[in-house]
Design an enzyme around this catalytic site. Sequence first.
Site, PDB file in Angstrom:
ATOM      1  N   ASP A  12       0.818  -1.219   0.000  1.00  8.21           N
ATOM      2  CA  ASP A  12       0.000   0.000   0.000  1.00  8.21           C
ATOM      3  C   ASP A  12       0.850   1.267   0.000  1.00  8.21           C
ATOM      4  O   ASP A  12       0.463   2.289   0.567  1.00  8.21           O
ATOM      5  CB  ASP A  12      -0.974   0.005   1.190  1.00  8.21           C
ATOM      6  CG  ASP A  12      -1.769  -1.277   1.233  1.00  8.21           C
ATOM      7  OD1 ASP A  12      -2.279  -1.677   0.176  1.00  8.21           O
ATOM      8  OD2 ASP A  12      -1.848  -1.904   2.310  1.00  8.21           O
ATOM      9  N   GLY A  14       1.467   2.843  -2.685  1.00  6.18           N
ATOM     10  CA  GLY A  14       1.032   3.656  -3.826  1.00  6.18           C
ATOM     11  C   GLY A  14       1.660   3.173  -5.121  1.00  6.18           C
ATOM     12  O   GLY A  14       1.792   3.948  -6.071  1.00  6.18           O
ATOM     13  N   LYS A  15       1.992   1.896  -5.168  1.00  6.41           N
ATOM     14  CA  LYS A  15       2.612   1.311  -6.379  1.00  6.41           C
ATOM     15  C   LYS A  15       1.699   1.430  -7.589  1.00  6.41           C
ATOM     16  O   LYS A  15       2.160   1.685  -8.685  1.00  6.41           O
ATOM     17  CB  LYS A  15       2.848  -0.194  -6.178  1.00  6.41           C
ATOM     18  CG  LYS A  15       4.134  -0.562  -5.521  1.00  6.41           C
ATOM     19  CD  LYS A  15       4.332  -2.075  -5.539  1.00  6.41           C
ATOM     20  CE  LYS A  15       3.170  -2.859  -4.986  1.00  6.41           C
ATOM     21  NZ  LYS A  15       2.912  -2.744  -3.556  1.00  6.41           N
ATOM     22  N   GLY A  16       0.400   1.181  -7.362  1.00  2.95           N
ATOM     23  CA  GLY A  16      -0.552   1.143  -8.478  1.00  2.95           C
ATOM     24  C   GLY A  16      -0.456   2.394  -9.328  1.00  2.95           C
ATOM     25  O   GLY A  16      -0.299   2.322 -10.546  1.00  2.95           O
ATOM     26  N   ASN A  37      -5.095 -10.914  -2.860  1.00  3.57           N
ATOM     27  CA  ASN A  37      -4.869 -10.231  -1.580  1.00  3.57           C
ATOM     28  C   ASN A  37      -4.397  -8.801  -1.841  1.00  3.57           C
ATOM     29  O   ASN A  37      -4.564  -7.914  -1.021  1.00  3.57           O
ATOM     30  CB  ASN A  37      -3.848 -10.988  -0.710  1.00  3.57           C
ATOM     31  CG  ASN A  37      -2.581 -11.393  -1.459  1.00  3.57           C
ATOM     32  OD1 ASN A  37      -2.491 -11.262  -2.673  1.00  3.57           O
ATOM     33  ND2 ASN A  37      -1.610 -11.884  -0.725  1.00  3.57           N
ATOM     34  N   GLY A  39      -4.249  -5.089  -3.657  1.00  2.00           N
ATOM     35  CA  GLY A  39      -5.263  -4.162  -4.139  1.00  2.00           C
ATOM     36  C   GLY A  39      -4.593  -2.919  -4.666  1.00  2.00           C
ATOM     37  O   GLY A  39      -3.765  -2.329  -3.988  1.00  2.00           O
ATOM     38  N   HIS A  40      -4.890  -2.574  -5.896  1.00  4.65           N
ATOM     39  CA  HIS A  40      -4.322  -1.360  -6.479  1.00  4.65           C
ATOM     40  C   HIS A  40      -5.460  -0.414  -6.786  1.00  4.65           C
ATOM     41  O   HIS A  40      -6.440  -0.825  -7.393  1.00  4.65           O
ATOM     42  CB  HIS A  40      -3.628  -1.653  -7.803  1.00  4.65           C
ATOM     43  CG  HIS A  40      -2.456  -2.555  -7.679  1.00  4.65           C
ATOM     44  ND1 HIS A  40      -1.358  -2.251  -6.929  1.00  4.65           N
ATOM     45  CD2 HIS A  40      -2.203  -3.752  -8.232  1.00  4.65           C
ATOM     46  CE1 HIS A  40      -0.488  -3.228  -7.021  1.00  4.65           C
ATOM     47  NE2 HIS A  40      -0.967  -4.163  -7.790  1.00  4.65           N
ATOM     48  N   THR A 127      -5.985 -11.802   4.463  1.00  2.00           N
ATOM     49  CA  THR A 127      -7.085 -11.204   3.700  1.00  2.00           C
ATOM     50  C   THR A 127      -8.191 -12.231   3.413  1.00  2.00           C
ATOM     51  O   THR A 127      -9.188 -11.905   2.781  1.00  2.00           O
ATOM     52  CB  THR A 127      -6.572 -10.627   2.366  1.00  2.00           C
ATOM     53  OG1 THR A 127      -5.968 -11.692   1.623  1.00  2.00           O
ATOM     54  CG2 THR A 127      -5.553  -9.519   2.582  1.00  2.00           C
ATOM     55  N   GLN A 222       2.036  -6.543  -2.557  1.00  2.00           N
ATOM     56  CA  GLN A 222       2.372  -6.440  -1.128  1.00  2.00           C
ATOM     57  C   GLN A 222       3.653  -5.608  -0.982  1.00  2.00           C
ATOM     58  O   GLN A 222       3.897  -4.757  -1.816  1.00  2.00           O
ATOM     59  CB  GLN A 222       2.505  -7.815  -0.467  1.00  2.00           C
ATOM     60  CG  GLN A 222       1.196  -8.567  -0.319  1.00  2.00           C
ATOM     61  CD  GLN A 222       0.794  -9.333  -1.551  1.00  2.00           C
ATOM     62  OE1 GLN A 222       1.601 -10.015  -2.151  1.00  2.00           O
ATOM     63  NE2 GLN A 222      -0.451  -9.229  -1.943  1.00  2.00           N
ATOM     64  N   THR A 299      -9.808  -5.475   1.930  1.00  2.00           N
ATOM     65  CA  THR A 299     -10.637  -5.869   3.069  1.00  2.00           C
ATOM     66  C   THR A 299     -11.375  -4.699   3.717  1.00  2.00           C
ATOM     67  O   THR A 299     -12.229  -4.917   4.574  1.00  2.00           O
ATOM     68  CB  THR A 299      -9.762  -6.523   4.162  1.00  2.00           C
ATOM     69  OG1 THR A 299      -8.745  -5.586   4.527  1.00  2.00           O
ATOM     70  CG2 THR A 299      -9.113  -7.800   3.676  1.00  2.00           C
ATOM     71  N   GLY A 413      -0.396  13.396  -4.650  1.00  2.00           N
ATOM     72  CA  GLY A 413      -1.847  13.217  -4.704  1.00  2.00           C
ATOM     73  C   GLY A 413      -2.157  11.991  -5.538  1.00  2.00           C
ATOM     74  O   GLY A 413      -1.266  11.409  -6.154  1.00  2.00           O
TER      75      GLY A 413
HETATM   76  P1  IMP Z   1      -2.545 -12.966   3.127  1.00  2.00           P
HETATM   77  O1  IMP Z   1      -1.627 -12.455   2.077  1.00  2.00           O
HETATM   78  O2  IMP Z   1      -3.990 -12.795   2.790  1.00  2.00           O
HETATM   79  O3  IMP Z   1      -2.202 -14.376   3.549  1.00  2.00           O
HETATM   80  O4  IMP Z   1      -2.313 -12.069   4.448  1.00  2.00           O
HETATM   81  C1  IMP Z   1      -1.115 -12.076   5.174  1.00  2.00           C
HETATM   82  C2  IMP Z   1      -0.764 -10.687   5.668  1.00  2.00           C
HETATM   83  O5  IMP Z   1      -0.394  -9.849   4.568  1.00  2.00           O
HETATM   84  C3  IMP Z   1      -1.902  -9.946   6.365  1.00  2.00           C
HETATM   85  O6  IMP Z   1      -1.355  -9.128   7.381  1.00  2.00           O
HETATM   86  C4  IMP Z   1      -2.487  -9.071   5.260  1.00  2.00           C
HETATM   87  O7  IMP Z   1      -3.159  -7.947   5.784  1.00  2.00           O
HETATM   88  C5  IMP Z   1      -1.221  -8.684   4.545  1.00  2.00           C
HETATM   89  N1  IMP Z   1      -1.434  -8.345   3.124  1.00  2.00           N
HETATM   90  C6  IMP Z   1      -1.672  -9.213   2.122  1.00  2.00           C
HETATM   91  N2  IMP Z   1      -1.783  -8.550   0.952  1.00  2.00           N
HETATM   92  C7  IMP Z   1      -1.583  -7.255   1.214  1.00  2.00           C
HETATM   93  C8  IMP Z   1      -1.517  -6.080   0.404  1.00  2.00           C
HETATM   94  O8  IMP Z   1      -1.647  -6.110  -0.824  1.00  2.00           O
HETATM   95  N3  IMP Z   1      -1.283  -4.893   1.046  1.00  2.00           N
HETATM   96  C9  IMP Z   1      -1.076  -4.848   2.392  1.00  2.00           C
HETATM   97  N4  IMP Z   1      -1.124  -5.919   3.199  1.00  2.00           N
HETATM   98  C10 IMP Z   1      -1.362  -7.117   2.612  1.00  2.00           C
HETATM   99 MG    MG Z   2      -2.733  -2.295  -1.799  1.00  2.00          MG
END
Ligand code: IMP
Ligand code: MG
Length: 425
Positions: A12, A14-16, A37, A39-40, A127, A222, A299, A413
């Site tokens: 998170d 801000g890669k997207g 898991n 999200g962009h 997630t 991630q 989430t 921004g």
């Molecule tokens: P999982 O990847 O769903 O198994 O979650 C494992 C951990 O990585 C948890 O703490 C999630 O909140 C975190 N996590 C997984 N994907 C992301 C992401 O894209 N951004 C931030 N945290 C992530």
């Molecule tokens: Mg994200």
Amino acid sequence: MFTIITGSQFGDEGKGKIVDLLSTNYQIVVRFQGGDNAGHTIIAEGKKFKLHIIPSGILSQSRLLVGPGTVMNPEIIVSEIDNLAKSNIKITPEKLGIDAKTSIIMPYHIQLDELNEIARQNKIGTTKRGIGFAYIDKVARDEIQLADIIDKHRFKQRLEKLLPQKKEAIASFGGDSDKIDGDWVNRYIQLGQTLKSYITDVSYEIHNALEDGKNVLAEGAQGTYLDVIHGTQKYVTSSSTIAGSACANLGIGPTRVTNVIGIVKAYITRVGEGPLPTELGGKIGDQIRKNGGEYGTTTGRPRRCGWLDIPMLRKAINLNGYTQLVLTKLDILTKLSPVKICTGYKLNGKTLKYPPLQTHELANVSPEYTELEGWNQDITNIKHYSELPGAARDYIQYIENVAKIPITSISLGAGREQTITKDKI
Ligand code: IMP
Ligand code: MG
């Protein structure tokens, strides 16, 4: 040119947005690990796009690839393709390619992820997308690949062996193992037929593109500290998120890498459990969360927020071999005076400039801060580095001095136009 881009923190960063911007210079953008898991959020021409598995770069001319090291929920990717079509963005097989060996996330992976998380005393905060269990099956050699679901007979044959095991596993967690008998198998066969025309050999395509002098951008999901080997275990995701992982997961030799870009958010956030030394409770944390929109894309959970952590940045630079940094969300620090930066930690009476080896030690450090003067002026419309308030430039300069690599761009921004260049990328 082969560029790898990864998040230097907990995701998170801000890669997207940055990948979306860079993608105009790259003929291929490829995802190398993780699944939905991630999200962009991309904002372009006033529209907001939330993507989980399709690589960023939907709006440019680049071809998008999903590599074999990812885990893919076919339902999610097909719904992303359908949703984009509603905004007149056509994701055809000319635009998107998915490796035949991509692991498929199965409904039982999601069920097991949920059950396992409920059963854990010390939660990870996953997630619940089935990521960990899909990777377990890859390593256990029980994975279902994309190529398997497009072949109805092979798929059913594999399931004959796998489903009894999965039922047992679900039952052992006290879960409802009858769910497995639902009619999702036919739905997966259908999804396989929809995805069939997208199949490609990702490694071969990238090699051919590089041979032809094209530019390829490998996009990490991630962030560094969620890496399954080098992160804050056990509070990590189930794949390797650092830059070297792009080579292994895509089948590209390290000799082909041209540069590695690290994304650094001007502060730090984490969603889910695990240590975050500079975490801010109270008003400042709330203000950063609110102004930065720090809620999980996947989430919706509120993200934990803290000051920028230099020891963690130092280690991230080492783990990834960054050649340059992009600083994001600097505007969120506006009106927070003084701005603090964590320069080191105290642990058992010792001062550390680098994160301690073990997660439980990182959870016990006391951060040491330096205070820098803040700025109150709105910086979101600034177009040139020289127009930034002196205090903002000092903040950037401070990071550059400790990082010892250039900060090439700064994001002020969410919009594409709210990005200024310091040095050329
Ligand atoms: P999982 O990847 O769903 O198994 O979650 C494992 C951990 O990585 C948890 O703490 C999630 O909140 C975190 N996590 C997984 N994907 C992301 C992401 O894209 N951004 C931030 N945290 C992530
Ligand atoms: Mg994200």
